[in-house]
Design a protein around this motif. Structure first.
Motif, PDB file in Angstrom:
ATOM      1  N   ASN A  90       0.803  -1.212   0.000  1.00  0.00           N
ATOM      2  CA  ASN A  90       0.000   0.000   0.000  1.00  0.00           C
ATOM      3  C   ASN A  90       0.843   1.273   0.000  1.00  0.00           C
ATOM      4  O   ASN A  90       0.462   2.291  -0.571  1.00  0.00           O
ATOM      5  CB  ASN A  90      -0.858  -0.016   1.274  1.00  0.00           C
ATOM      6  CG  ASN A  90      -2.267   0.424   1.024  1.00  0.00           C
ATOM      7  OD1 ASN A  90      -2.705   1.405   1.593  1.00  0.00           O
ATOM      8  ND2 ASN A  90      -2.984  -0.274   0.163  1.00  0.00           N
ATOM      9  N   HIS A 129      -3.453   5.013  -5.379  1.00  0.00           N
ATOM     10  CA  HIS A 129      -4.664   4.835  -4.572  1.00  0.00           C
ATOM     11  C   HIS A 129      -4.840   5.903  -3.502  1.00  0.00           C
ATOM     12  O   HIS A 129      -5.913   6.024  -2.917  1.00  0.00           O
ATOM     13  CB  HIS A 129      -4.697   3.425  -3.971  1.00  0.00           C
ATOM     14  CG  HIS A 129      -4.159   3.312  -2.582  1.00  0.00           C
ATOM     15  ND1 HIS A 129      -2.835   3.538  -2.263  1.00  0.00           N
ATOM     16  CD2 HIS A 129      -4.774   3.011  -1.409  1.00  0.00           C
ATOM     17  CE1 HIS A 129      -2.665   3.367  -0.965  1.00  0.00           C
ATOM     18  NE2 HIS A 129      -3.814   3.046  -0.426  1.00  0.00           N
ATOM     19  N   HIS A 168      -8.129   7.276  -0.681  1.00  0.00           N
ATOM     20  CA  HIS A 168      -7.953   7.986   0.594  1.00  0.00           C
ATOM     21  C   HIS A 168      -8.314   9.469   0.523  1.00  0.00           C
ATOM     22  O   HIS A 168      -8.273  10.156   1.528  1.00  0.00           O
ATOM     23  CB  HIS A 168      -6.509   7.840   1.073  1.00  0.00           C
ATOM     24  CG  HIS A 168      -6.151   6.438   1.479  1.00  0.00           C
ATOM     25  ND1 HIS A 168      -6.621   5.854   2.638  1.00  0.00           N
ATOM     26  CD2 HIS A 168      -5.382   5.505   0.874  1.00  0.00           C
ATOM     27  CE1 HIS A 168      -6.129   4.617   2.731  1.00  0.00           C
ATOM     28  NE2 HIS A 168      -5.380   4.378   1.667  1.00  0.00           N
ATOM     29  N   ASP A 215      -8.838   1.179   3.443  1.00  0.00           N
ATOM     30  CA  ASP A 215      -8.319   0.019   2.709  1.00  0.00           C
ATOM     31  C   ASP A 215      -8.983  -1.294   3.122  1.00  0.00           C
ATOM     32  O   ASP A 215      -8.849  -2.291   2.416  1.00  0.00           O
ATOM     33  CB  ASP A 215      -6.806  -0.141   2.975  1.00  0.00           C
ATOM     34  CG  ASP A 215      -5.983   0.904   2.252  1.00  0.00           C
ATOM     35  OD1 ASP A 215      -5.953   0.866   1.012  1.00  0.00           O
ATOM     36  OD2 ASP A 215      -5.369   1.751   2.926  1.00  0.00           O
TER      37      ASP A 215
HETATM   38 FE   LIG Z   1      -4.112   2.707   1.662  1.00  0.00          FE
END
Ligand SMILES: [Fe+2]
Ligand code: FES
Length: 370
Positions: free
Chosen positions: A174, A180, A185, A307
């Protein structure tokens, strides 16, 4: 743990593709895994924690040291999670055999000479407010360590533990999945400040981030992340405009095939104002830090939790089909391979790709929100 329950409710509704998979997309990783926060293990405490499909028993001696052992008594197999401490000796509840701090059997419950029957010890390393244990697929002894992080080592933190489907590599990955951060987020923009630096068992990510908040508008954030094995991410999130630094340590632990626990610890610091006398500045800073601690911890947990539904429901996609805008995920995966038995990753990736065809229909039925 209120937060654990809150997020558990949102992430475990309904069956998930990861839960029903016949085999995980990745084997268990080797290296360190966090099993507890230090303050869960007061002197004299015995805890049982899951790791890689087995139990591990942790206990803290009255004199402070932590021990980790395989769970079964060498005498007749009672579970040592039921044991207690007598001074610094672990005493099995079945026949009261006692084991000294070095793991050797020092007496029996019958007053007879103890047999040569040591506990099966597991390497343990307590650092940064957490207790890590070591497992390696070929039985190797620890050859690296997670270093002390001055930002939280020996200092009070707020912390939480969650459990969900998923594999620990995806949690560490991540930090290099730059794309992402905006899409999932809500950051306005995130870009690498420098190429990711990989060492043998750790890596460093430097990110320049643009965030926005209601009433405040957009502001810059500097994010520095250190990753250690597939065990631990340490993120320093600095917001210069508010003199705020958030230190977040995230520790994923593989507990069973496709199942993990995730531990997170946070600490916040605020820069002392320069407009006041040192004494007043310290008092003001302390009060501001105290006031911000809980809301910032909650917001950091909510950030991580964005997540959870993804990890809980996803499969390990290998090879990934990357495009412009993605972070350097291929390089990360190449680095991460050293934590697995070589043949395990090869054969599982192939098997996983085959199975994905068979499972296409149920996967759609069970998709999040479906
Ligand atoms: Fe994340
Ligand atoms: S099984 Fe532990 S003392 Fe007998």
């Amino acid at each position: 743990m209120g937060l654990s329950r809150k997020y558990a409710n949102t992430i475990t509704q309904g069956p998930t593709p990861a839960d029903v998979a016949r085999a995980p997309g990745l084997p268990y990783p080797s290296g360190w895994s966090a099993l507890a926060f230090s303050d869960e293990l007061r002197p004299g405490t015995v805890l049982t924690r899951p790791l890689l499909g087995e139990d591990v028993v942790l206990y803290r001696l009255r004199t402070g040291g932590v021990r980790a052992v395989r769970p079964y008594c060498p005498h007749l197999g009672a579970h040592l999670g039921l044991a207690g401490l007598d001074g610094d000796d672990l005493v099995c509840p079945f026949h009261s055999f006692a084991f000294g701090p070095d793991g050797s059997c020092v007496r029996t419950g019958y007053g007879t000479p103890p047999p040569k029957a040591p506990l099966d010890a597991i390497p343990v390393h307590e650092v940064n407010g957490a207790v890590f244990v070591w497992r390696h697929h070929d039985g190797r002894e620890p050859d690296w360590r997670i270093p002390a992080w001055r930002a939280i080592a020996g200092l009070p933190t707020r912390h939480v533990t969650w459990e969900m489907a998923g594999n620990v590599q995806e949690v560490i990955e991540n930090s290099v999945d730059i794309g992402h951060f905006a899409t999932l987020h809500g950051w306005v923009r995130a870009e690498l400040g420098a190429p990711i630096a990989y060492e043998e068992t750790n890596f460093h990510v430097s990110m320049r981030v643009r965030e926005s908040a209601p009433l405040i508008g957009e502001f810059d954030v500097e994010v520095e992340v250190d990753g250690y094995g597939l065990a631990c991410l340490q993120a320093e999130i600095h917001t210069p405009r508010f003199g705020l630094r958030m230190y977040t340590q995230v520790m994923p632990t593989a507990i069973a095939p496709n199942r993990m626990q995730l531990r997170q610890a946070n600490r916040v610091t605020v820069t002392e104002p320069s407009w006041s006398t040192p004494g007043l500045a310290r008092t003001v800073t302390r009060a501001v830090t105290r006031a911000l601690e809980w809301p910032l911890f909650r917001s950091s947990c909510a950030f991580t939790a964005a997540d959870f539904p993804i990890w809980h429901h996803k499969r390990y996609q290998q090879p990934p089909r990357l495009g412009p805008g993605d972070g350097p995920i291929g390089a990360f995966r190449h680095w991460a391979r050293k934590f697995y038995p070589a043949e395990g990753v090869e054969s599982r990736s192939a098997a996983h790709a085959d199975r994905s065809l068979e499972r296409a229909a149920p996967e759609r039925v069970n998709s999040p929100g479906g």
